[in-house]
Design a protein around this motif. Structure first.
Motif, short mmCIF file in Angstrom:
data_model
loop_
_atom_site.label_atom_id
_atom_site.label_comp_id
_atom_site.label_asym_id
_atom_site.label_seq_id
_atom_site.Cartn_x
_atom_site.Cartn_y
_atom_site.Cartn_z
N ARG A 56 0.82 -1.32 -0.12
CA ARG A 56 -0.35 0.04 -0.37
C ARG A 56 0.82 1.35 -0.22
N ARG A 57 2.22 1.34 0.85
CA ARG A 57 2.46 2.26 0.90
C ARG A 57 3.61 2.76 -0.76
N MET A 58 3.68 2.00 -1.19
CA MET A 58 4.42 1.82 -2.39
C MET A 58 4.06 2.37 -3.36
N ASP A 66 5.71 -5.43 -10.73
CA ASP A 66 7.21 -5.89 -10.65
C ASP A 66 8.56 -6.20 -9.42
N GLN A 67 8.40 -4.87 -9.24
CA GLN A 67 9.41 -3.81 -8.22
C GLN A 67 9.03 -4.42 -6.69
N MET A 68 7.06 -4.05 -6.36
CA MET A 68 6.74 -4.74 -5.86
C MET A 68 6.92 -5.67 -5.48
N ARG A 69 6.99 -7.01 -5.88
CA ARG A 69 7.48 -8.27 -5.79
C ARG A 69 9.29 -8.10 -5.54
N ASP A 70 9.69 -7.97 -6.53
CA ASP A 70 11.50 -7.54 -6.59
C ASP A 70 11.93 -7.24 -4.63
N LEU A 71 11.12 -6.44 -4.10
CA LEU A 71 11.41 -5.96 -2.97
C LEU A 71 10.76 -6.61 -1.85
N LEU A 72 9.34 -7.36 -2.06
CA LEU A 72 9.34 -8.02 -1.08
C LEU A 72 10.03 -9.38 -1.31
N ASP A 73 10.65 -9.76 -2.43
CA ASP A 73 11.27 -10.44 -1.98
C ASP A 73 12.47 -11.03 -1.72
N ALA A 74 13.33 -9.16 -1.45
CA ALA A 74 14.11 -9.52 -1.32
C ALA A 74 14.15 -8.43 0.56
N THR A 75 13.41 -9.15 0.72
CA THR A 75 13.03 -9.01 2.50
C THR A 75 12.64 -9.85 2.80
N ASP A 76 11.77 -10.84 2.35
CA ASP A 76 11.56 -12.01 2.38
C ASP A 76 12.97 -12.53 2.79
N ARG A 77 14.16 -13.27 2.00
CA ARG A 77 14.61 -13.47 1.87
C ARG A 77 15.93 -13.13 3.38
N LEU A 101 21.65 -8.62 -1.52
CA LEU A 101 19.63 -8.24 -1.40
C LEU A 101 19.97 -7.08 -0.51
N LEU A 102 21.18 -6.44 0.37
CA LEU A 102 20.50 -5.23 1.24
C LEU A 102 20.49 -4.27 -0.02
N GLU A 103 21.31 -4.58 -1.30
CA GLU A 103 21.60 -3.20 -2.00
C GLU A 103 20.61 -3.07 -2.84
N ARG A 104 20.41 -4.04 -2.89
CA ARG A 104 18.28 -3.82 -3.13
C ARG A 104 17.68 -2.80 -2.96
N VAL A 105 17.65 -3.73 -1.21
CA VAL A 105 16.48 -2.09 -0.79
C VAL A 105 16.74 -1.19 -0.60
N ARG A 106 18.54 -1.12 -0.43
CA ARG A 106 18.79 0.90 -0.71
C ARG A 106 18.23 1.46 -1.97
N THR A 107 18.70 0.72 -2.93
CA THR A 107 18.33 0.91 -4.49
C THR A 107 16.68 1.31 -4.69
N TYR A 108 15.65 0.64 -3.77
CA TYR A 108 14.27 1.19 -3.70
C TYR A 108 14.07 2.31 -2.50
N ARG A 109 15.12 2.06 -1.42
CA ARG A 109 15.33 3.60 -0.85
C ARG A 109 14.89 4.57 -0.89
N ALA A 111 15.02 5.26 -4.33
CA ALA A 111 13.83 5.45 -5.18
C ALA A 111 12.52 6.05 -4.51
N ALA A 112 12.26 5.66 -3.42
CA ALA A 112 11.53 5.92 -2.87
C ALA A 112 11.32 7.52 -2.01
N ALA A 113 12.34 7.77 -1.94
CA ALA A 113 12.92 9.16 -1.24
C ALA A 113 12.73 9.94 -2.41
#
Length: 146
Positions: A56-58, A66-77, A101-109, A111-113
């Motif tokens: 909901r926040r994304m 697809d981006q939501m799925r990718d981020l959720l996959d990274a955080t799940d792992r 995985l942490l780099e993927r999350v940083r990339t989304y952070r 993009a969100a910012a």
């Protein structure tokens, strides 16, 4: 996993998502109900609600499914790895996998910012526009008689 299960109506009320939207997220694989009742009703946990809140926040930030799925996959792992580390399990990520995985999350952070900043600019412009209209109306309002 959480012990309490909720039906989709309660989850919809808590997340402010429609039943249809929650079902769509299930169809696309973004969130899967943790269980089903004997009658076949979807049952969700607090973890599922938290996942829906991430989605909901994304969405207003323009992220694709697809981006939501990718981020959720990274955080799940990452979460699974944290749990494995806490229990000294053997199925842990190696350092390179974890860093990727942490780099993927940083990339989304990042993009969100960036999206948040764009929205702040848009909001500021919208507020300026509303103020301009209010000022025009105030200038042209009929004088009140005493």
């Amino acid at each position: 996993m959480d012990g309490k299960h909720m039906q989709i109506g309660e989850v919809a009320a808590r997340t402010e998502l429609s039943l249809r939207t929650i079902r769509h997220y299930e169809e696309t694989g973004l969130v899967i109900p943790s269980a089903r009742s004997q009658g076949g009703f979807r049952l969700y946990t607090e973890t599922d609600v938290a996942r829906l809140m991430v989605i909901r926040r994304m969405k207003p930030l323009g992220f694709t499914l697809d981006q939501m799925r990718d981020l959720l996959d990274a955080t799940d792992r990452l979460d699974a790895d944290d749990a494995a580390n806490a229990t000294n399990a053997t199925d842990r990520l190696d350092a390179d996998e974890r860093e990727a995985l942490l780099e993927r999350v940083r990339t989304y952070r990042q993009a969100a910012a960036e999206q948040v900043e764009k929205l702040r600019v848009q909001l500021s412009r919208a507020e300026d526009f509303a103020d301009t209209l209010s000022a025009r109306l105030d200038r042209n309002a009929p004088a009140t008689r005493v």
